[in-house]
Scaffold this motif. Structure first.
Motif, short mmCIF file in Angstrom:
data_model
loop_
_atom_site.label_atom_id
_atom_site.label_comp_id
_atom_site.label_asym_id
_atom_site.label_seq_id
_atom_site.Cartn_x
_atom_site.Cartn_y
_atom_site.Cartn_z
N GLU A 197 0.86 -1.19 0.00
CA GLU A 197 0.00 0.00 0.00
C GLU A 197 0.89 1.23 0.00
O GLU A 197 1.80 1.34 0.83
N TYR A 219 -6.14 2.21 8.35
CA TYR A 219 -7.43 1.54 8.13
C TYR A 219 -7.42 0.69 6.85
O TYR A 219 -7.77 -0.50 6.88
N VAL A 232 3.67 2.05 2.96
CA VAL A 232 4.76 3.03 2.99
C VAL A 232 4.17 4.43 2.99
O VAL A 232 3.20 4.71 2.28
N VAL A 278 2.57 10.28 10.14
CA VAL A 278 1.66 9.20 9.70
C VAL A 278 2.29 7.84 10.04
O VAL A 278 1.60 6.92 10.50
C1 LIG Z 1 -5.11 9.52 1.51
S1 LIG Z 1 -3.75 9.26 2.56
C2 LIG Z 1 -3.67 7.51 2.71
C3 LIG Z 1 -4.93 6.87 3.19
C4 LIG Z 1 -4.75 5.52 3.80
N1 LIG Z 1 -4.24 4.53 2.86
C5 LIG Z 1 -6.01 5.00 4.46
O1 LIG Z 1 -5.90 4.01 5.15
O2 LIG Z 1 -7.10 5.57 4.31
C6 LIG Z 1 -2.37 9.57 1.48
C7 LIG Z 1 -1.02 9.42 2.14
O3 LIG Z 1 -0.04 9.40 1.11
C8 LIG Z 1 1.16 9.87 1.68
N2 LIG Z 1 2.11 10.21 0.63
C9 LIG Z 1 2.12 11.31 -0.17
N3 LIG Z 1 3.16 11.25 -1.03
C10 LIG Z 1 3.83 10.10 -0.76
C11 LIG Z 1 4.99 9.49 -1.30
N4 LIG Z 1 5.69 10.05 -2.30
N5 LIG Z 1 5.39 8.30 -0.80
C12 LIG Z 1 4.70 7.71 0.22
N6 LIG Z 1 3.59 8.26 0.77
C13 LIG Z 1 3.15 9.43 0.28
C14 LIG Z 1 0.70 11.04 2.54
O4 LIG Z 1 1.65 11.37 3.56
C15 LIG Z 1 -0.63 10.53 3.08
O5 LIG Z 1 -0.48 10.02 4.40
#
Ligand SMILES: C[S@@+](CC[C@H](N)C(=O)[O-])C[C@H]1O[C@@H](n2cnc3c(N)ncnc32)[C@H](O)[C@@H]1O
Length: 434
Positions: A111, A117, A135, A141
């Motif tokens: 993921e 979640y 990741v 986070v």
């Molecule tokens: C919508 S949230 C993830 C939602 C999560 N999967 C859930 O359980 O609902 C998007 C996440 O992507 C992360 N993110 C953004 N750019 C990223 C990158 N280049 N590599 C890894 N994570 C990244 C952000 O920090 C954020 O926590």
């Protein structure tokens, strides 16, 4: 692994009276019913995972009622400008993507973007024989997700701190990659970490519009199995992509969102908006509940400049722009004007007709082009029985190895959108470039 406490049937009964405050178990069942109504759930494994995982544990900043709203995300972190950086995504989008992923017990899943979640849902579906790695680029986070995963009963999920542009250390290739953050490109690490025949589900930005696309890795390319409209927080790190918001009314009430740097003068478009409006109607209709996401993707993948007209509610109430701009109206623009897709109700029916509002000295020509595109979509593609195909090739792929279609070149990939035609329409479309 948490025990599956609730057995999900197609008709999950609501056991409590509506007058009593519902507890998390009851709210979870109601959410699942809503996900079914929204057609976000298709089969038993994903529904059972939603029944098993306590979503409210992953969203402690809101009430359980808010946590279990089927269509709402819970923002968990914002940037200095107020933009959402991290969230627990809306259940409806998570369900749709998990269904797109076609997960099975024993699979290895990566993921991208953590929250806890969705990783717990993945862990439920792949079971104890499977393996889930999540990741995230954000240290906060990465501190929070494993804590909440352990609290909810999923300590085996591995949460890694890093930019997903890079491969995950110490892992074999994955059967599935689920990207939960808006991506404009697919870096080589994602291809390399996916087994041949494996599937990546990714919210792919295409000229400002986003589709969650299920892509299978087949013989050096990624082939579309399904795509659906969605919205996500933006990618950070090396994969971050520049979008421009050209403000064309006072106080950023109305703007044109374009993919990449500004290539037109916002002041001239603002002049155009202050001037008269030209309307044009297509004669193409849509039923009250019939989706037309494909029309908007078609408009986005026509040659020429394209963006999304966006507006705040006061600008709509002041009749500066159509209400469609609240949601991002597909827009063709020039140096001096713009034309965007709207609808109007067909009298005495529940149907609507597609049309165009246009502004600027070239409004009539721009409106004619958009109306022509709407009619082309209706005549040649809408009833073909096939949706658009989205195929992703490595950036080094030469033009002659690409299928006919609309080409969007990225740093690492070439994204091709092909519009199949019905039996009466041979596809002679030459490759066109975005
Ligand atoms: C919508 S949230 C993830 C939602 C999560 N999967 C859930 O359980 O609902 C998007 C996440 O992507 C992360 N993110 C953004 N750019 C990223 C990158 N280049 N590599 C890894 N994570 C990244 C952000 O920090 C954020 O926590």
């Amino acid at each position: 692994m948490r025990k599956r406490g609730i057995f999900v049937t197609d008709t999950s009964p609501l056991t409590q009276s509506d007058t009593e405050p519902a507890g998390p178990d009851e709210l979870r069942l109601r959410m699942i019913d809503q996900l079914r109504t929204l057609s976000a759930l298709r089969g038993a494994p994903v529904a059972e995972a939603f029944a098993a995982v306590p979503r409210h544990v992953f969203a402690p900043e809101v009430t359980p009622e808010q946590a279990y709203a089927a269509n709402k995300s819970v923002v968990t972190k914002r940037g200095p400008d107020g933009a959402a950086l991290s969230s627990v995504s809306a259940p409806a989008i998570q369900a749709a993507m998990l269904e797109q992923a076609d997960l099975r017990p024993g699979m290895r899943v990566l993921e991208i973007g953590s929250g806890g979640y969705n990783a717990a849902l993945l862990a439920e579906i792949v079971g104890p024989a499977g393996h889930v790695v999540s990741v995230d680029i954000d240290g906060d986070v990465v501190e929070r997700a494993p804590r909440l995963l352990a609290e909810a009963g999923y300590p085996a999920v591995r949460v890694v701190h890093g930019d997903a542009e890079h491969p995950i250390p110490d892992e074999e290739p994955f059967d599935r990659i689920i990207v939960t953050v808006g991506a404009w490109d697919l870096p080589p690490a994602w291809w390399e970490q996916l087994v041949e025949g494996g599937r990546i589900v990714v919210p792919l930005l295409m000229r400002g519009t986003t589709r969650t696309v299920a892509l299978d890795k087949v013989e050096g390319r990624l082939v579309d199995r399904d795509h659906q409209r969605a919205g996500f927080v933006a990618m950070q790190g090396l994969g971050a992509h520049e979008e421009t918001f050209l403000s064309i009314a006072d106080g950023e009430q109305v703007g044109l969102r374009i993919d990449g740097p500004a290539d037109t003068d916002a002041a001239l478009l603002a002049d155009a908006l202050r001037g008269p409006r030209t309307e044009a109607w297509s004669g193409v209709e849509v039923g009250g509940t019939e989706p037309f996401d494909d029309l908007d993707l078609f408009l986005a993948t026509r040659p020429g400049r394209f963006g999304l007209l966006q507006a705040l509610q006061p600008a709509v109430e002041a009749k500066l722009v159509s209400g469609w701009a609240r949601w991002g109206a597909p827009t063709r623009y020039s140096d001096t004007g713009f034309a965007y897709r709207v609808t109007r109700r067909v009298p005495d029916t529940d149907r609507a007709e597609f049309g165009v509002f246009a502004h600027g000295p070239d409004a009539a020509a721009l409106a004619d082009q958009v109306v022509a595109d709407i009619r082309t979509w209706d005549r040649e593609h809408r009833h073909s029985g096939h949706r658009a195909h989205i195929t992703v090739y490595p950036a080094a792929t030469p033009d002659e190895a690409l299928p006919a279609g609309f080409v969007m070149d990225r740093r690492h990939t070439r994204v091709i959108v092909t519009w199949p035609t019905g039996p009466d329409h041979a596809d002679h479309t030459a490759a066109t470039r975005g």
